[in-house]
Each structure stands twice: as C-alpha cells, then as structure tokens.
Design an enzyme around this catalytic site. Sequence first.
Site, PDB file in Angstrom:
ATOM      1  CG  ASP A 189     -28.706  -4.443   9.595  1.00 25.44           C
ATOM      2  OD1 ASP A 189     -28.074  -5.494   9.784  1.00 25.44           O
ATOM      3  OD2 ASP A 189     -28.508  -3.697   8.619  1.00 25.44           O
ATOM      4  CG  HIS A 245     -25.007  -6.193   8.071  1.00 29.70           C
ATOM      5  ND1 HIS A 245     -26.133  -5.420   7.909  1.00 29.70           N
ATOM      6  CD2 HIS A 245     -24.270  -6.022   6.953  1.00 29.70           C
ATOM      7  CE1 HIS A 245     -26.076  -4.812   6.737  1.00 29.70           C
ATOM      8  NE2 HIS A 245     -24.953  -5.156   6.136  1.00 29.70           N
ATOM      9  CG  ASN A 289     -23.218  -4.312  -1.625  1.00 29.48           C
ATOM     10  OD1 ASN A 289     -23.260  -3.088  -1.740  1.00 29.48           O
ATOM     11  ND2 ASN A 289     -23.077  -4.914  -0.489  1.00 29.48           N
ATOM     12  CB  SER A 304     -24.337  -2.661   4.241  1.00 30.05           C
ATOM     13  OG  SER A 304     -25.291  -3.527   3.724  1.00 30.05           O
TER      14      SER A 304
END
Length: 561
Positions: free
Chosen positions: A174, A229, A321, A389
């Site tokens: 990530d 994130h 998404n 996520s």
Amino acid sequence: MLLGLSTLALVHTAAAIEAPHVPGEIIVKFKSGKERSFFANNFASSGVAKDRSIKLSTGNLSVLKVTDKSASMTEMLEKLNNDPAVEYAEPNFIYSIDPVFSSSSKIKEVMESPFAAMGLETPNDTMFDKLWGLNNTGSNDPKGTAGVEGSDINALKAWEITKGSRDVVIAVIDTGIDYNHPDLKDNLWVNHGEIPANGIDDDGNGYVDDVYGYNFALDKGDPKDGNGHGTHCAGTIGAVHNNELGVAGVMADVKIMAIKFLTDSGSGSLEHAVKSIDYATQMNVDLMSNSWGGGGYSQSLFDAIKRASDKGIVFTAAAGNSGTNNDTSASYPANYAVPNVISVAATTSKNTLASFSQYGKRTVHIAAPGQNILSSVPNAKYDVFSGTSMATPHVSGAIGLLLAKEGRMDLEVLRDRVMYTGVPVAALKGKTVTGSRLDAYNLLTDTRPERTGPNPTLWTTHTLDQAFESNHPYENGKSITKRFTVPGAKFIRVRFAKYELESGYDYVRIADTAGNTIEKVTGTGENYVTDYVEGDTVEMNFVSDRSKTMWGYEVREIEWQ
Ligand SMILES: *[C@@H]1O[C@H](CO)[C@@H](O)[C@H](O)[C@H]1NC(C)=O
Ligand SMILES: *[C@@H]1O[C@H](CO)[C@@H](O)[C@H](O)[C@H]1NC(C)=O
Ligand SMILES: *[C@@H]1O[C@H](CO)[C@@H](O)[C@H](O)[C@H]1NC(C)=O
Ligand SMILES: *[C@H]1O[C@H](CO)[C@@H](O)[C@H](O)[C@H]1NC(C)=O
C-alpha cells in the site's frame, strides 16, 4: 473453476492502453536469451531503448523507453508484441488506492470507553465500541448512521477460538505504514537480520535496510506512510488489543509487513507493484493485503500473483470503488483468475452493499464491512474511511486468524471456505459468488450456512441437440422463443458461444418457466454464461428491432445442476 476471468491471454485493447500508465514506458518480457539479439538486430529502427531491468526470480523484465517521439504507445506495443523476440510488452500501468471517503477531521484519542464486558471478553481499547465491522450493535457506526445489529464479521465469537499468532505474517502492500504508531508498533514485522539505516544489506536478501518492509516507490528501506491509507488498512488487520488505546484489529497477534509501492499521493506503477509482490513472495509472507487497483490486464502482474500463489500465499484484493459490475468490466488485480486471489466488496453498517462498491456474482468472492470504518492513521491518530480498501483488511485479518489456527492450506479450499462460511445477505444476492458477508467465526469453525442457490462449482454441461442460433446476420423485427428442459435440473443457465447484437435494442432474453426475466443478453461477447433460472426449464427469447442487424448469437450449450 468458473470463477474469475475465463480469458487470460487478453490482448491489449486500445481501452486498456488508455488506462493510466507511465508516459513512454513499456515493460517487456523477452523470450529466453532473445533480448540481446533484439537490440542487436533492431536497435536502430526499433524506436525504443532499454532503460532498466526489473530483477525477478524467474528472469528479468525490461523497462523500455519509447525514443521515437512520433510513435504512439499503441503502435509501439503492437510492434513489440509482434516481434518474435518478445514474449509480451505492456504499458507500465499506474495503480492507485481505491479512492476513499474520509471524515474531514482526524479523530484524536478522545473517545470515551463506555464498553461493558458483557459475556464475551472484549478488548479495552478506548474506541473499540466504534468498530461496527467487528461487532455491530446497531448504533455504533462512527458517523452516527443507524446500523443493523449483528451485521459484522462476528469477531468476538471468533476470538474465543483464536486471536491470531505472531507466526502469521501479513504484508500490507500500500502507501506504507506509520511504524511508530503506538497502536501498531508491537504488531509489526521486524527484520531482525537488518541493522537499521546503516546503508548495508545486512541479511543479504537483496534489499538494503528493509527493517519493516520496503519502499519500492522510492527504492529505499523506509516504508513510512505519508498518506494514511496503508496505516488505516494495517490497523484493521492488526491494531494492538488491550492497550487501552484507540482501536483493535481483527487479529490481536500478527506480524504486519509494510510494503510501500504507492506514493504518498496514493498511486504507483506496475513496475513497483510487481517488485512489491515479488519481495513479499521472497520473504514468504502468509498473505498479501491489496487495497488498490486500476490499469488494464497486465501479464507481468498476473505472473507475479501466480508466483505468490504457487508458494501458497493468499492475495486479497479490493474489488474497486466505481460501483460497477465486475463481471462485465474487470478491475485488476481483483479480477485475476489465480487461485490465491480473493476479491472483496464492501458492506455498510446497515448490512447493505456500499453504494460505491464494485460487485460481480462471478468475480467478487466475498463482502466485508467497508463503509465508515474507524482505524489508525499516521501520527498516533485515528480516522474514519470508506472503501473496498477498508473491507479488504477485514478479510485479510479473518484469513490471518484461520492461518493462525490451521496453518496454510490449499488456496482454492481456503477461498471456498471464505465464500461458503459467509453469512448470506439479501442485499448481496447476485453481487458476490455466494451473496455473503464475511463471518470470522464461521470461517474458523468451517460452519457453512444453508444456501438455496446453485453451487458455483457443480455445473454440468448439456449440449443442445440443435444449437439455438440466429441467422448470421440476423433479420430485423424478429421475435423467436425457444424453451429447453433438462429433466431433474434445479437450476439452468445458458452459455453463449458468441453474440453480436445491437446493444440495448436487440437482445436474447433469458427467462424461467413463469416468464420472469433473469437477464437480457445484448451487445457483444464470447463464451458468456448467463445468470441462472430456477427449475428444469429455461426460455430464450430473441428480439430484434427494426433497424441495424449484426452477426447475431449462437448457443450450443446450457448448464444445469
Ligand atoms: C537482471 O537484472 C540485474 C539488474 O537488475 C542484472 O544484474 C542481471 O544480470 C540481470 N540478469 C539477467 C539474466 O539478465
Ligand atoms: C456486541 O454487539 C452486541 C449486539 O449485537 C451487543 O449486545 C454487545 O454489547 C456488543 N459488545 C461490545 C463489547 O460492544
Ligand atoms: C486492559 O487490558 C490489559 C490486558 O488484559 C490489562 O493489563 C489492563 O489492566 C486493562 N486496562 C483496563 C483499564 O482494564
Ligand atoms: C470489474 O469492474 C471494473 C471497473 O468497472 C471493470 O473494468 C471490470 O471489467 C470488472 N471485472 C470483470 C471481470 O468484468
């Protein structure tokens, strides 16, 4: 297996090349021993020059730069893919964190801790009572949304069986992790063979100063998260329990490895994604958690995931998404048909599919809490994010619990277990393979709720005595209906060998005996399987309007169980 994409050897379509990529860069896999001759023979006229290698266990890839400024990416790719020295050539795609919707202000460690230890043992982390994904009380969505009690991953019951193990290593691939976060520090993987910041590859694994993992975005040891994130995803998997602080992860005990390939702005290249996955494979982690996506189909990314799969490493991936159906528009890496890929959709605290979540009854394996999720962010803070996520690390953590309890297992067996131990949810019917939300307790105990639908892996093919097909091309203004019965069948679905129909106007309607429309097949496709009808009979009704005819359609097989 019918899950996942059926066509792996996709050619790069123009659409794929329009996906974001590093300008002028092409990743090439040369056939064994052919790179030298390629440049020797073609160099002057090739319009590309080698910039660097991507060193992999299975032989290097090459990153080429387009030197011929007049050539388009599409032309260069076509030329390279037709060159006998080249196995494949593809754009250096850019991937990004699935866009998340975050609350405006970061939450400091201020929430009260009104938790009462009722029946099940609960951790004393101060914000535990806001983690509806772990235990939904119906009123603990951190944004104040009224929820549905019990629509969580059943963590409290799962923890009666196991809270994890420090033998399980999960790589969060990530934006990095704030490895100083007080709620994460004790659950991070630490490479004890490496002396921090001495500029030397002490353990000789090919990476300098990889203490917490590695930063492939900047090619250095330090995977610090300047975005938030990655730190958020890590907290959901394994924020420390019972430290009277912040949140608690799905796993109380785990080692989380920080692999950064997405920059602090949240995007990263195919080159760095492949290197990240190969690093995690080399370090033999148990699971890679991937809350990112994009690009087009990439053979090198597919191959990297396959190498991990061949070593028995699980690869969870956010479904994406954009709120679309993943069965008809693929999102990568979630849509790669590799046994270790588990594609994850997002649910809300109301027990519905989140509006942003991608879905797909053939391509998305499971759903998990992903809206209004509270977790850790850098600098000892916490924040509420939404996205597939956020759903993905719930699944990663639950699988981590299973691996702690039972060790590694066959990847298809594991994926089936995740899908079939999930709790069927009305709002998820037709949205994931089994229409279910993750249940960690069921997963650990292999408890499989009863289901009424067909088993995705038990279809039998029935070849029609006479194909149901149009003339090629078909005629305007037609309506042709046919029924097919397979005595004893409970479910039937239709496989289209091919169809080319004026999109939206001309179609083949699939219906059950009662006349309920199950699906309208329109547009173009090949080897396409429809949704199923219940009962032993399926009705197909071809309808064309008064304008435009195309090739038509051909059905030679139906499938039943
Ligand atoms: C692969 O690339 C590395 C540099 O990244 C280089 O040292 C090595 O020689 C290459 N291997 C082959 C077989 O070309
Ligand atoms: C968990 O949720 C149930 C409702 O489903 C609630 O009764 C219980 O108090 C919750 N436990 C904790 C520790 O939040
Ligand atoms: C929180 O849990 C830990 C571990 O069980 C314990 O040592 C600590 O005293 C607890 N704190 C409170 C306030 O109960
Ligand atoms: C999943 O969704 C993406 C984005 O819309 C789409 O491009 C992709 O084709 C979908 N996956 C499959 C297998 O259709």
